[in-house]
Every structure is written in structure tokens, then in C-alpha cells.
Enzyme design. Structure first.
Site, PDB file in Angstrom:
ATOM      1  N   HIS A  17      -1.500  -4.320 -11.573  1.00  0.00           N
ATOM      2  CA  HIS A  17      -1.738  -4.464 -10.129  1.00  0.00           C
ATOM      3  C   HIS A  17      -2.066  -5.919  -9.781  1.00  0.00           C
ATOM      4  O   HIS A  17      -1.533  -6.474  -8.819  1.00  0.00           O
ATOM      5  CB  HIS A  17      -2.939  -3.616  -9.681  1.00  0.00           C
ATOM      6  CG  HIS A  17      -2.746  -2.130  -9.766  1.00  0.00           C
ATOM      7  ND1 HIS A  17      -3.655  -1.298 -10.380  1.00  0.00           N
ATOM      8  CD2 HIS A  17      -1.767  -1.332  -9.299  1.00  0.00           C
ATOM      9  CE1 HIS A  17      -3.248  -0.040 -10.269  1.00  0.00           C
ATOM     10  NE2 HIS A  17      -2.089  -0.038  -9.632  1.00  0.00           N
ATOM     11  N   LYS A  41      -4.027  12.999  -5.252  1.00  0.00           N
ATOM     12  CA  LYS A  41      -4.764  12.558  -6.448  1.00  0.00           C
ATOM     13  C   LYS A  41      -6.254  12.858  -6.339  1.00  0.00           C
ATOM     14  O   LYS A  41      -6.805  12.937  -5.238  1.00  0.00           O
ATOM     15  CB  LYS A  41      -4.554  11.053  -6.653  1.00  0.00           C
ATOM     16  CG  LYS A  41      -3.134  10.703  -7.082  1.00  0.00           C
ATOM     17  CD  LYS A  41      -2.996   9.227  -7.399  1.00  0.00           C
ATOM     18  CE  LYS A  41      -1.572   8.912  -7.866  1.00  0.00           C
ATOM     19  NZ  LYS A  41      -1.335   7.466  -8.016  1.00  0.00           N
ATOM     20  N   ARG A  90       7.733  -0.488 -11.863  1.00  0.00           N
ATOM     21  CA  ARG A  90       7.662  -0.640 -13.322  1.00  0.00           C
ATOM     22  C   ARG A  90       8.924  -0.191 -14.018  1.00  0.00           C
ATOM     23  O   ARG A  90       9.403  -0.806 -14.942  1.00  0.00           O
ATOM     24  CB  ARG A  90       6.469   0.164 -13.872  1.00  0.00           C
ATOM     25  CG  ARG A  90       5.141  -0.448 -13.541  1.00  0.00           C
ATOM     26  CD  ARG A  90       4.020   0.493 -13.803  1.00  0.00           C
ATOM     27  NE  ARG A  90       4.210   1.727 -13.045  1.00  0.00           N
ATOM     28  CZ  ARG A  90       3.348   2.708 -12.992  1.00  0.00           C
ATOM     29  NH1 ARG A  90       2.236   2.639 -13.676  1.00  0.00           N
ATOM     30  NH2 ARG A  90       3.584   3.784 -12.260  1.00  0.00           N
ATOM     31  N   SER A 128      -2.893   3.184 -14.129  1.00  0.00           N
ATOM     32  CA  SER A 128      -4.315   3.552 -14.036  1.00  0.00           C
ATOM     33  C   SER A 128      -4.576   4.836 -14.815  1.00  0.00           C
ATOM     34  O   SER A 128      -5.635   4.986 -15.451  1.00  0.00           O
ATOM     35  CB  SER A 128      -4.712   3.759 -12.578  1.00  0.00           C
ATOM     36  OG  SER A 128      -4.522   2.585 -11.844  1.00  0.00           O
TER      37      SER A 128
HETATM   38  O1  PNS Z   1      -1.076   4.082  -6.085  1.00  0.00           O
HETATM   39  P1  PNS Z   1      -0.408   5.270  -5.422  1.00  0.00           P
HETATM   40  O2  PNS Z   1      -1.316   6.493  -5.468  1.00  0.00           O
HETATM   41  O3  PNS Z   1       0.947   5.558  -5.967  1.00  0.00           O
HETATM   42  O4  PNS Z   1      -0.221   4.867  -3.874  1.00  0.00           O
HETATM   43  C1  PNS Z   1       0.363   5.780  -2.980  1.00  0.00           C
HETATM   44  C2  PNS Z   1      -0.124   5.503  -1.560  1.00  0.00           C
HETATM   45  C3  PNS Z   1      -1.651   5.624  -1.487  1.00  0.00           C
HETATM   46  C4  PNS Z   1       0.283   4.087  -1.155  1.00  0.00           C
HETATM   47  C5  PNS Z   1       0.544   6.550  -0.631  1.00  0.00           C
HETATM   48  O5  PNS Z   1       0.190   7.833  -1.049  1.00  0.00           O
HETATM   49  C6  PNS Z   1       0.177   6.374   0.839  1.00  0.00           C
HETATM   50  O6  PNS Z   1       0.669   5.480   1.486  1.00  0.00           O
HETATM   51  N1  PNS Z   1      -0.724   7.245   1.357  1.00  0.00           N
HETATM   52  C7  PNS Z   1      -1.190   7.164   2.725  1.00  0.00           C
HETATM   53  C8  PNS Z   1      -0.628   8.283   3.598  1.00  0.00           C
HETATM   54  C9  PNS Z   1       0.783   7.955   4.033  1.00  0.00           C
HETATM   55  O7  PNS Z   1       1.033   7.005   4.755  1.00  0.00           O
HETATM   56  N2  PNS Z   1       1.702   8.771   3.545  1.00  0.00           N
HETATM   57  C10 PNS Z   1       3.109   8.599   3.784  1.00  0.00           C
HETATM   58  C11 PNS Z   1       3.674   7.576   2.830  1.00  0.00           C
HETATM   59  S1  PNS Z   1       5.365   7.633   2.898  1.00  0.00           S
END
Ligand code: PNS
Length: 163
Positions: A17, A41, A90, A128
Site C-alpha cells: 500500500h 469485511k 497486484r 493485509s
Molecule cells: O481494500 P479493499 O477492501 O479492497 O477496498 C475496497 C473499498 C473499501 C475501496 C470498496 O469496498 C469501497 O469503495 N467501499 C465503499 C462503498 C462503495 O462506494 N461501494 C461501491 C464501490 S463500486
């Protein structure tokens, strides 16, 4: 001024990150690292613990801020006048999910582009989840997380192991 957001769960932030954040900071005038609630999560660290850990890792980057958000990312980007989401990619396995999110976010906020930075070769395997797994079994996580947060991650899993 070009503002980008670097969103993620960061549970916890890894060297992978940090590599993406440092590279985004060279490409954009202002970068907001935003710890976002991912409803799929169950994080090990609280939102404020994650924000605090990232803040300690980016003190050398003057154009980087750290924030948290519980809601739609596309709306958050709009509030902050950000024109780009920067994400690390990745492997091919990341692509489908990231591609879906990028398209959805652009649909929700047409001014918002998603920029993918390919992971640096030596960090391609980092996640993570793997860091947490290694820490939970008492393995050495020093190669995987920034040194400034190493005690936080070790303490979290030591404490959890004692419960
Ligand atoms: O590190 P991650 O868990 O892969 O990140 C995913 C994250 C938190 C960026 C994604 O789940 C997110 O944007 N969540 C917020 C809600 C949202 O906007 N959802 C629609 C995304 S298309």
C-alpha cells in the site's frame, strides 16, 4: 490542483500500500488516503487505529492526507473534488473486482477516473490478509509492513492470542 484518493480497508496498511501511496503522491498534487468501510469485511483494527497507523507511515509525504469514510466512495470523491481514484493492481486475480468497482464508480460520478498502478515486483504477493495470518501464528511480519506500525500489528495479535 489535481486531487486523487487512495481508498482501501488498510487492515493493516502494508509495504505494498505504502508503495502505491508514495507513487500516487508523485503523480498528483494532493492525495487523500481514505480508509473506507468495506461491508464485506470484518476488520481486525478499528477505523481510527487504521487511520492512525497510516498517518504515522506518511509523515515524509507532505501532499498526502489521511481520512476515513463510511459511505459511497464516489460521493466522497465528489465532496473532496477528487478527479481520480488510485489503486494498486497486484495480479490478474485483482482485475475483475477492481474493473467492476472502477466502472461502478464512474457511473456514480462521471468525472471520476480510476488509475491503476501495477504493484512493484517484490511486493506483488503482499496483502493485509496474509500479514494478519502470519502475525496470528507468531511469524515475522517485519518484511511486510512499515517499521513504524510493526509493534501495533504484533501487539494486536499477541493480545488477541492471549484472550
Ligand atoms: O481494500 P479493499 O477492501 O479492497 O477496498 C475496497 C473499498 C473499501 C475501496 C470498496 O469496498 C469501497 O469503495 N467501499 C465503499 C462503498 C462503495 O462506494 N461501494 C461501491 C464501490 S463500486
Amino acid at each position: 490542483m489535481k486531487t486523487a484518493i487512495c481508498p482501501g480497508s488498510f487492515d493493516p496498511v502494508t509495504n505494498g500500500h505504502l508503495d502505491v501511496i508514495e507513487r500516487a503522491a508523485r503523480l498528483f498534487d494532493r492525495v487523500i488516503v481514505v480508509v473506507v468501510v468495506n461491508v464485506d469485511k470484518h476488520p481486525a483494527f478499528t477505523l481510527s487505529e487504521r487511520v492512525d497507523m497510516i498517518r504515522r507511515c506518511v509523515t515524509h509525504l507532505p501532499n498526502v492526507e489521511v481520512d476515513s469514510h463510511n459511505g459511497l466512495l464516489a460521493a466522497y470523491a465528489g465532496e473532496k473534488h477528487a478527479t481520480a481514484i488510485v489503486k494498486g493492481l497486484r495480479a490478474v486475480s485483482d482485475f475483475e473486482y477492481e474493473f467492476q468497482m472502477a466502472l461502478t464508480n464512474r457511473r456514480l460520478n462521471p468525472g471520476l477516473e480510476t488509475v491503476f498502478l501495477t504493484a512493484t515486483e517484490d511486493k506483488m504477493y503482499l496483502s493485509s490478509s496474509l500479514v494478519k495470518q502470519v502475525a496470528a501464528y507468531g511469524g515475522d511480519i517485519a518484511p511486510f509492513v512499515p517499521a513504524c506500525i510493526l509493534p501495533d500489528v504484533e501487539d494486536k495479535f499477541r493480545k488477541d492470542g492471549e484472550q
